[in-house]
Design a protein around this motif. Sequence first.
Motif, mmCIF file in Angstrom:
data_model
loop_
_atom_site.group_PDB
_atom_site.id
_atom_site.type_symbol
_atom_site.label_atom_id
_atom_site.label_comp_id
_atom_site.label_asym_id
_atom_site.label_seq_id
_atom_site.Cartn_x
_atom_site.Cartn_y
_atom_site.Cartn_z
ATOM 1 N N ARG A 35 -2.481 1.359 -10.481
ATOM 2 C CA ARG A 35 -3.063 0.140 -9.923
ATOM 3 C C ARG A 35 -4.552 0.013 -10.231
ATOM 4 N NH1 ARG A 35 -3.404 1.304 -3.368
ATOM 5 N NH2 ARG A 35 -5.314 2.551 -3.428
ATOM 6 N N GLY A 36 -5.235 1.142 -10.438
ATOM 7 C CA GLY A 36 -6.673 1.095 -10.637
ATOM 8 C C GLY A 36 -7.118 0.325 -11.858
ATOM 9 N N ASP A 37 -6.224 0.110 -12.833
ATOM 10 C CA ASP A 37 -6.581 -0.646 -14.027
ATOM 11 C C ASP A 37 -6.433 -2.146 -13.831
ATOM 12 O OD1 ASP A 37 -7.142 1.639 -15.517
ATOM 13 O OD2 ASP A 37 -5.041 1.905 -16.075
ATOM 14 N N PHE A 38 -5.939 -2.565 -12.684
ATOM 15 C CA PHE A 38 -5.693 -3.979 -12.416
ATOM 16 C C PHE A 38 -6.684 -4.511 -11.394
ATOM 17 C CE2 PHE A 38 -1.792 -2.453 -14.199
ATOM 18 C CZ PHE A 38 -1.202 -3.547 -14.828
ATOM 19 N N PRO A 39 -6.876 -5.831 -11.322
ATOM 20 C CA PRO A 39 -7.715 -6.395 -10.257
ATOM 21 C C PRO A 39 -7.217 -5.953 -8.889
ATOM 22 C CG PRO A 39 -7.158 -8.086 -11.880
ATOM 23 C CD PRO A 39 -6.337 -6.876 -12.221
ATOM 24 N N ARG A 40 -8.117 -5.867 -7.926
ATOM 25 C CA ARG A 40 -7.743 -5.341 -6.618
ATOM 26 C C ARG A 40 -6.702 -6.203 -5.924
ATOM 27 N NH1 ARG A 40 -12.299 -3.211 -2.714
ATOM 28 N NH2 ARG A 40 -10.371 -2.637 -1.646
ATOM 29 N N THR A 41 -6.683 -7.485 -6.217
ATOM 30 C CA THR A 41 -5.678 -8.338 -5.594
ATOM 31 C C THR A 41 -4.276 -8.049 -6.125
ATOM 32 O OG1 THR A 41 -6.442 -10.025 -7.156
ATOM 33 C CG2 THR A 41 -7.084 -10.286 -4.867
ATOM 34 N N PHE A 42 -4.172 -7.281 -7.209
ATOM 35 C CA PHE A 42 -2.870 -6.852 -7.719
ATOM 36 C C PHE A 42 -2.375 -5.585 -7.009
ATOM 37 C CE2 PHE A 42 -2.109 -8.929 -12.060
ATOM 38 C CZ PHE A 42 -2.974 -9.992 -11.812
ATOM 39 N N TRP A 43 -3.270 -4.889 -6.365
ATOM 40 C CA TRP A 43 -2.930 -3.575 -5.840
ATOM 41 C C TRP A 43 -1.764 -3.572 -4.853
ATOM 42 C CZ3 TRP A 43 -8.063 -0.417 -4.915
ATOM 43 C CH2 TRP A 43 -8.711 -0.263 -6.148
ATOM 44 N N PRO A 44 -1.611 -4.577 -3.975
ATOM 45 C CA PRO A 44 -0.463 -4.537 -3.050
ATOM 46 C C PRO A 44 0.885 -4.417 -3.752
ATOM 47 C CG PRO A 44 -2.039 -6.164 -2.311
ATOM 48 C CD PRO A 44 -2.512 -5.700 -3.654
ATOM 49 N N LEU A 45 0.983 -4.892 -4.992
ATOM 50 C CA LEU A 45 2.239 -4.747 -5.729
ATOM 51 C C LEU A 45 2.565 -3.279 -6.002
ATOM 52 C CD1 LEU A 45 2.382 -7.477 -8.525
ATOM 53 C CD2 LEU A 45 3.884 -7.242 -6.551
ATOM 54 N N PHE A 46 1.530 -2.465 -6.114
ATOM 55 C CA PHE A 46 1.705 -1.057 -6.461
ATOM 56 C C PHE A 46 1.875 -0.176 -5.231
ATOM 57 C CE2 PHE A 46 -0.284 -3.036 -10.030
ATOM 58 C CZ PHE A 46 0.138 -2.343 -11.153
ATOM 59 N N ARG A 47 1.529 -0.711 -4.066
ATOM 60 C CA ARG A 47 1.613 0.093 -2.850
ATOM 61 C C ARG A 47 3.052 0.217 -2.368
ATOM 62 N NH1 ARG A 47 -3.245 -2.994 -0.803
ATOM 63 N NH2 ARG A 47 -5.020 -1.658 -1.283
ATOM 64 N N ARG A 48 3.289 1.239 -1.607
ATOM 65 C CA ARG A 48 4.579 1.379 -0.935
ATOM 66 C C ARG A 48 4.801 0.179 -0.024
ATOM 67 N NH1 ARG A 48 5.905 5.796 3.764
ATOM 68 N NH2 ARG A 48 8.089 5.178 4.150
ATOM 69 N N PHE A 49 5.985 -0.393 -0.099
ATOM 70 C CA PHE A 49 6.312 -1.546 0.730
ATOM 71 C C PHE A 49 7.238 -1.101 1.857
ATOM 72 C CE2 PHE A 49 9.261 -5.223 1.464
ATOM 73 C CZ PHE A 49 8.369 -5.951 2.229
ATOM 74 N N GLU A 50 6.801 -1.306 3.084
ATOM 75 C CA GLU A 50 7.568 -0.920 4.266
ATOM 76 C C GLU A 50 8.074 -2.185 4.950
ATOM 77 O OE1 GLU A 50 5.593 2.785 6.193
ATOM 78 O OE2 GLU A 50 3.972 1.599 5.312
ATOM 79 N N PRO A 51 9.355 -2.496 4.802
ATOM 80 C CA PRO A 51 9.840 -3.819 5.191
ATOM 81 C C PRO A 51 9.888 -4.078 6.687
ATOM 82 C CG PRO A 51 11.673 -2.415 4.547
ATOM 83 C CD PRO A 51 10.417 -1.659 4.221
ATOM 84 N N LEU A 52 9.894 -3.039 7.507
ATOM 85 C CA LEU A 52 10.004 -3.244 8.945
ATOM 86 C C LEU A 52 8.654 -3.399 9.625
ATOM 87 C CD1 LEU A 52 12.924 -0.818 9.883
ATOM 88 C CD2 LEU A 52 12.995 -3.223 9.201
ATOM 89 N N ILE A 53 7.576 -3.322 8.847
ATOM 90 C CA ILE A 53 6.252 -3.578 9.407
ATOM 91 C C ILE A 53 6.058 -5.081 9.512
ATOM 92 C CG2 ILE A 53 3.769 -3.427 8.980
ATOM 93 C CD1 ILE A 53 4.182 -0.729 7.778
ATOM 94 N N GLY A 54 5.700 -5.539 10.692
ATOM 95 C CA GLY A 54 5.520 -6.971 10.904
ATOM 96 C C GLY A 54 4.267 -7.492 10.236
ATOM 97 N N CYS A 55 4.136 -8.794 10.209
ATOM 98 C CA CYS A 55 2.955 -9.415 9.619
ATOM 99 C C CYS A 55 2.606 -10.658 10.423
ATOM 100 C CB CYS A 55 3.201 -9.781 8.151
ATOM 101 S SG CYS A 55 4.406 -11.110 7.934
ATOM 102 N N ARG A 56 1.556 -11.309 10.034
ATOM 103 C CA ARG A 56 1.080 -12.468 10.789
ATOM 104 C C ARG A 56 1.837 -13.739 10.445
ATOM 105 N NH1 ARG A 56 -2.615 -15.483 7.600
ATOM 106 N NH2 ARG A 56 -3.077 -14.502 5.614
ATOM 107 N N HIS A 57 2.768 -13.661 9.503
ATOM 108 C CA HIS A 57 3.497 -14.844 9.081
ATOM 109 C C HIS A 57 4.907 -14.852 9.671
ATOM 110 C CE1 HIS A 57 0.563 -14.102 5.806
ATOM 111 N NE2 HIS A 57 0.396 -15.392 5.920
ATOM 112 N N LEU A 58 5.376 -16.030 10.040
ATOM 113 C CA LEU A 58 6.787 -16.196 10.367
ATOM 114 C C LEU A 58 7.557 -16.512 9.095
ATOM 115 C CD1 LEU A 58 6.640 -18.219 13.694
ATOM 116 C CD2 LEU A 58 7.282 -15.841 13.383
ATOM 117 N N LEU A 59 7.172 -17.585 8.425
ATOM 118 C CA LEU A 59 7.782 -17.967 7.158
ATOM 119 C C LEU A 59 6.661 -18.276 6.189
ATOM 120 C CD1 LEU A 59 10.598 -20.351 8.457
ATOM 121 C CD2 LEU A 59 10.825 -17.977 7.777
#
Length: 471
Positions: free
Chosen positions: A246-270
């Motif tokens: 991920r370090g070779d990409f812009p920082r806004t790309f980094w979430p694509l490279f991070r571990r994705f934990e699907p049961l963690i909630g977020c501020r969005h409904l849809l």
Amino acid sequence: MVGEGVPAGLATVACSADELIRGDGGSVTAYEELLDAVVRRAGRDRAGLAGALRPVADRWSGVHRPRAYAAQRLLAVVRAAVRPVDAEPQTGQDDGRGWLETCQHEAVHLVMGERIAEVCGWLRAGVTMPMLLATPSRADGAVDARDLVMRLTEYEQAGARPGPADLGQALLRCGGGPADADVLRAAAELTLPEGERVTAWLRQGGLPQPEWTVEQEPGPPQPPSRRRGARVGRRILVGTGGLPGRGDFPRTFWPLFRRFEPLIGCRHLLLGHRERHAAAVLPWHPEIVAARMLAEVAATADQDGESGPEFLPALAAGDGPPGPAVHLALAYGLGARPDADREAAVAALAALAARDRLDGALLGGELARLVLLGTLRLPAVTESLRTAAGTAGGAAAVWPVLAAALPGLLAAAGAGTPPRPLPPLLALAADCARDCGARGTVAGVEELAGRPGSSQSVREARRLRNTLAGT
């Protein structure tokens, strides 16, 4: 909507912009070709381009804006092309300081937004670029390694440096295995500072496929609620492991490279980010895209989720391997409330089956689990599968799905647990087995068929048993 006296080439660009912004942003090909055309034309005749696009920008000069995110992104580019070059330009490219990731589900949308911000920054600053590197070579968004190296060669000849977001998107669209020797040799000959990185990326075959986990929301199924938008059932979601580089990409790309934990909630409904262009961000990695969008797709089945019918067919069109996230997205789509989403799921199922990429056992098992969790309605799923079975070759594609779904559903029904009704599903299974010449046994069918009486369930189970036995 084009002004008089506009040269033919610029008129074509303006007409395309007007049409795509009025609509939903268009196909991946049309959307990307417009972006590329604006960048190219800005380098040749910025004043002419601004004059041609001004009527398009004026149409949206008030408080109204396009509904589709893709159209909004195109409008931002048009507005940047129309405005005068900034005396003190801000290119829109920075080191990421001040940016904060607020939601795991936004990763794909952030990549699209960063690339548009970069293009807008060029236009505001009057920076001329030969072309866009990430313009797809194919309709699904994929970029051929040979095309990328040729474009970088033109950059080199023009004395231009690639934009970090455009190059990053181009690399994410390259995949399918290591590039051939001729392409690698040409990449190694690039004198651009980015040449070594591009060569290494193409040699390794692009972004690796992530590991994944299938996770069920904890707790029992929720009872139905009369509240608008209230959820029922429990979802099954998919997480993905972290990826290197991920370090070779812009920082806004980094979430694509991070571990994705699907049961963690977020501020969005849809989020409303399901669109065909999301699938085109990572055409070789549909699992990453599907996992991030799965909650949105599920919302069309267990909530009043907004429709996004172009997403599933686009997801099925990519050349990357479909796994649990893609099949779960398909399952939610088959049980969606909006008709358009169910139709889209049927089209995606047919597309995967036609390319021998549909895992019927996986899809059927997940459909049964989601029905038993109370998340999907069996009548909606049955109707969608019946529609799919009615297409050319559909019975052969749908039969493995039904064969995998029936055992769990029959066992639950035998234990006195919903769902009801099963007869339509059994009838569909018997029809599909007949039409595709299926043979063998399905757990639970023999037991149901052997029960006394002549209820519809028993009759259809007997018909299915006899069909599978070839009698």
